[in-house]
Design a protein around this motif. Sequence first.
Motif, PDB file in Angstrom:
ATOM      1  N   MET A  35      -3.505  11.893 -35.282  1.00 58.14           N
ATOM      2  CA  MET A  35      -4.948  11.655 -35.118  1.00 58.14           C
ATOM      3  C   MET A  35      -5.648  11.868 -36.450  1.00 58.14           C
ATOM      4  O   MET A  35      -5.104  12.508 -37.344  1.00 58.14           O
ATOM      5  N   THR A  36      -6.871  11.370 -36.568  1.00 56.43           N
ATOM      6  CA  THR A  36      -7.665  11.710 -37.744  1.00 56.43           C
ATOM      7  C   THR A  36      -8.113  13.159 -37.589  1.00 56.43           C
ATOM      8  O   THR A  36      -8.119  13.712 -36.481  1.00 56.43           O
ATOM      9  N   ALA A  37      -8.492  13.771 -38.710  1.00 60.20           N
ATOM     10  CA  ALA A  37      -8.940  15.159 -38.679  1.00 60.20           C
ATOM     11  C   ALA A  37     -10.150  15.316 -37.763  1.00 60.20           C
ATOM     12  O   ALA A  37     -10.245  16.293 -37.007  1.00 60.20           O
ATOM     13  N   GLU A  38     -11.054  14.365 -37.798  1.00 62.70           N
ATOM     14  CA  GLU A  38     -12.266  14.461 -36.972  1.00 62.70           C
ATOM     15  C   GLU A  38     -11.936  14.333 -35.479  1.00 62.70           C
ATOM     16  O   GLU A  38     -12.502  15.047 -34.651  1.00 62.70           O
ATOM     17  N   GLU A  39     -11.008  13.444 -35.134  1.00 59.43           N
ATOM     18  CA  GLU A  39     -10.584  13.329 -33.732  1.00 59.43           C
ATOM     19  C   GLU A  39      -9.965  14.637 -33.250  1.00 59.43           C
ATOM     20  O   GLU A  39     -10.252  15.099 -32.143  1.00 59.43           O
ATOM     21  N   ALA A  40      -9.123  15.230 -34.098  1.00 63.78           N
ATOM     22  CA  ALA A  40      -8.482  16.496 -33.740  1.00 63.78           C
ATOM     23  C   ALA A  40      -9.516  17.612 -33.613  1.00 63.78           C
ATOM     24  O   ALA A  40      -9.466  18.417 -32.683  1.00 63.78           O
ATOM     25  N   VAL A  71      -8.590  27.863 -36.275  1.00 59.33           N
ATOM     26  CA  VAL A  71      -7.568  26.820 -36.150  1.00 59.33           C
ATOM     27  C   VAL A  71      -7.571  26.040 -37.450  1.00 59.33           C
ATOM     28  O   VAL A  71      -8.619  25.581 -37.907  1.00 59.33           O
ATOM     29  N   ARG A  72      -6.416  25.914 -38.056  1.00 60.98           N
ATOM     30  CA  ARG A  72      -6.285  25.116 -39.280  1.00 60.98           C
ATOM     31  C   ARG A  72      -5.639  23.785 -38.920  1.00 60.98           C
ATOM     32  O   ARG A  72      -4.597  23.736 -38.278  1.00 60.98           O
ATOM     33  N   ILE A  73      -6.283  22.715 -39.384  1.00 56.54           N
ATOM     34  CA  ILE A  73      -5.731  21.375 -39.204  1.00 56.54           C
ATOM     35  C   ILE A  73      -5.240  20.916 -40.572  1.00 56.54           C
ATOM     36  O   ILE A  73      -6.032  20.774 -41.501  1.00 56.54           O
ATOM     37  N   PHE A  74      -3.942  20.722 -40.698  1.00 54.19           N
ATOM     38  CA  PHE A  74      -3.360  20.248 -41.951  1.00 54.19           C
ATOM     39  C   PHE A  74      -3.210  18.732 -41.871  1.00 54.19           C
ATOM     40  O   PHE A  74      -2.610  18.210 -40.930  1.00 54.19           O
TER      41      PHE A  74
END
Length: 88
Positions: A35-40, A71-74
């Motif tokens: 997913m894109t970062a924004e979707e996630a 929460v970290r999104i890499f």
Amino acid sequence: MAEDAAAAAEGTERRFADPSESTSSTWPDKNLVGMTAEEARQEINGVDPSLEVHVLPEDSMVTMDYVETRVRIFVDTDGKVASQPHNG
């Protein structure tokens, strides 16, 4: 670690949940990889708006402290989620 050694000695394999096999429709069980970062971010905040979500390049250096509300999104170079996000 002791459990891993015991499992190896018995000839059994220790298994962990695979997010790609999840049938859940909500995070943290839903697989967000790709997913894109924004979707996630929207997916995570939709489940718990109190979480502090950070988006970082996948090779970023981060602190090792555990923060339950973080929460970290890499993301990869295309801005897509590279690994399943989790609390901490």
